[in-house]
Design an enzyme around this catalytic site. Structure first.
Site, PDB file in Angstrom:
ATOM      1  N   CYS A   1       0.829  -1.203   0.000  1.00  0.00           N
ATOM      2  CA  CYS A   1       0.000   0.000   0.000  1.00  0.00           C
ATOM      3  C   CYS A   1       0.864   1.253   0.000  1.00  0.00           C
ATOM      4  CB  CYS A   1      -0.954   0.005   1.194  1.00  0.00           C
ATOM      5  SG  CYS A   1      -0.126  -0.074   2.795  1.00  0.00           S
TER       6      CYS A   1
ATOM      7  N   GLU B   1      -2.305   0.826  -4.592  1.00  0.00           N
ATOM      8  CA  GLU B   1      -1.938  -0.497  -4.115  1.00  0.00           C
ATOM      9  C   GLU B   1      -1.182  -1.190  -5.236  1.00  0.00           C
ATOM     10  OE1 GLU B   1      -3.315  -2.923  -0.530  1.00  0.00           O
ATOM     11  OE2 GLU B   1      -3.662  -0.856  -1.138  1.00  0.00           O
TER      12      GLU B   1
END
Length: 243
Positions: A195, A229
């Site tokens: 992330c 992501e």
């Protein structure tokens, strides 16, 4: 102010009118009127997976993108049925549930007590019988895998009976520390869900000494922001031929 009987009466009436579940919070107070979770249904490769998403616990917030992430992860591990999967930072079993059928067995770990409980609920809800979730930090679990930590919880996992060919890591934004990266190098395949592209870059620089990136995907989890992501598949480099 504190939640009192008058607040609860009005909140329950509002809950009925809107057809929702309400949780009230005040200082040192948490009042669950109905339930503290929702059930989410995700369609992945013509299959439906169901997930219990508990309030105030880590979940994937973008269902459409999560479906794409799970489809990508299933695709890059599809040829792994002869081995076992070890998973770090499994949360509520988001990837555990979707990937279990690609492996003989799965051992996953998570430090949050709430997330572990939810992960076990999700394994049962999706009839996943070849996976276990242990409440253990990534550092503790790494030590157990290396034979440096013993005890009842470790013995129950029967780690020596597994052949871990693939590791899946989905660390927090801080990424993996140098020691964790070193321990990952023992696996043939590493699936890294990130992330934070900045910490991912630093980790890949270390992992590239033994592994090569063979698949890469970017998922726009938060549109109109600079957050994204990433999914990376790394495979062990072939040993150099002797002259």
């Amino acid at each position: 102010r504190q939640l009192d009987a008058a607040w609860e009466q009005e909140a329950r009436a509002l809950q009925t009118t809107l057809g929702v579940s309400i949780i009230g919070r005040a200082r040192k107070q948490r009042l669950v009127l109905d339930r503290d979770h929702v059930w989410e249904r995700l369609q992945v490769e013509r299959r439906e997976f169901v997930y219990q998403q508990v309030e105030n616990s880590f979940t994937q917030p973008n269902a459409a993108i999560c479906q794409s992430m799970l489809g990508w992860a299933r695709d890059v591990t599809r040829e792994s049925r002869e081995g076992d999967l070890v998973e770090f930072y499994c949360g509520n079993g988001n990837f555990t549930v979707a990937l279990a059928e690609n492996f003989r067995r799965v051992v996953a770990t998570e430090i949050s007590r709430t997330s572990v409980a939810s992960a076990n609920v999700n394994l049962e809800a999706n009839a996943v019988a070849n996976a276990v979730v242990a409440r253990m930090s990534a550092e503790e679990f790494s030590a157990a895998l290396a034979g440096e930590k013993t005890g009842r919880r470790v013995a129950a996992l029967a780690l020596d009976e597994h052949t871990f060919t693939t590791a899946l890591v989905a660390p927090p934004r801080a990424g993996l520390d140098a020691h964790s990266c070193e321990q990952l190098k023992v696996y043939e395949r590493i699936v890294y869900i990130s992330c934070n592209p900045d910490t991912l870059e630093a980790n890949l620089e270390q992992l590239s000494a033994t592994h090569v990136v063979t698949r890469f995907a970017l998922f726009d989890q938060f549109p109109y922001t600079d957050h994204c992501e990433c999914g990376v598949l790394l495979e062990r480099r072939a040993p150099a031929a002797r002259a």
